[in-house]
Design a protein around this motif. Sequence first.
Motif, PDB file in Angstrom:
ATOM      1  N   LEU A  94      -0.006   4.752  -2.057  1.00 11.43           N
ATOM      2  CA  LEU A  94      -1.028   4.583  -2.891  1.00 11.43           C
ATOM      3  C   LEU A  94      -2.353   5.221  -1.953  1.00 11.43           C
ATOM      4  N   ILE A 125      -1.787   2.409 -12.674  1.00  8.57           N
ATOM      5  CA  ILE A 125      -2.138   3.817 -12.598  1.00  8.57           C
ATOM      6  C   ILE A 125      -1.481   4.666 -13.694  1.00  8.57           C
ATOM      7  N   MET A 133       0.921  -1.262   0.035  1.00  9.40           N
ATOM      8  CA  MET A 133      -0.075   0.074   0.062  1.00  9.40           C
ATOM      9  C   MET A 133       0.798   1.423  -0.132  1.00  9.40           C
ATOM     10  N   ILE A 189       0.147  -2.160  -9.134  1.00  6.74           N
ATOM     11  CA  ILE A 189      -0.584  -1.191  -9.157  1.00  6.74           C
ATOM     12  C   ILE A 189      -0.067   0.209  -9.674  1.00  6.74           C
ATOM     13  N   GLN A 190       0.647   0.627  -9.200  1.00  8.79           N
ATOM     14  CA  GLN A 190       1.753   1.834  -9.774  1.00  8.79           C
ATOM     15  C   GLN A 190       1.735   1.781 -11.534  1.00  8.79           C
ATOM     16  N   ASN A 225       2.772  -3.505  -5.105  1.00  7.57           N
ATOM     17  CA  ASN A 225       2.601  -2.079  -5.207  1.00  7.57           C
ATOM     18  C   ASN A 225       3.230  -1.739  -6.720  1.00  7.57           C
ATOM     19  N   TYR A 227      -7.993   0.592  -3.899  1.00  7.52           N
ATOM     20  CA  TYR A 227      -6.544   0.091  -3.784  1.00  7.52           C
ATOM     21  C   TYR A 227      -6.368  -0.693  -2.873  1.00  7.52           C
TER      22      TYR A 227
END
Length: 160
Positions: free
Chosen positions: A98, A154, A95, A150-151, A147, A104
Amino acid sequence: MQLIWKALATGLFISYLPTKVIKFKKNTGAGFLGTLWGIPLVLISPADPLLYLIFMLLFWVGAVYVCKKVKFVGYTGHDNPKIVIDEMAGYVTAMAFLPHTWLYMLAAFVLFRTFDTLKPGMVKTFDKMENAFGIVFDDVSAGLLANICIQICIILINLG
């Protein structure tokens, strides 16, 4: 003092619950419950990115220290399934930087648990280390992979 180390290592003894309910299964779900304990940690963590980074680094150090100190009678392996502070460290890492929204948090949870279970690449390397650092950093590296995924999502969404 050993009781305090066990309380910290086991998420206030939450990792003992599954074995009380599920006696016949090898993977009891203690890691899942430990990851759930990561959610309140993230929710109470600093919102400022620099302070979050400091919080996360201190949590990693604390988790390694706790894993060095805790002892379980009758367990001969290096990564006792009752230790879940490493899952909490992994989720805190997943996390990092974020937004603390449910979308998320759910994505980080699912990806972290997936990488922690499958143990790709560097996760497996740390998992093979038979010391407190390895206990914690296989989960930290799984959190880092989550992470990064997810980045990247994004960035791709913002490009489109």
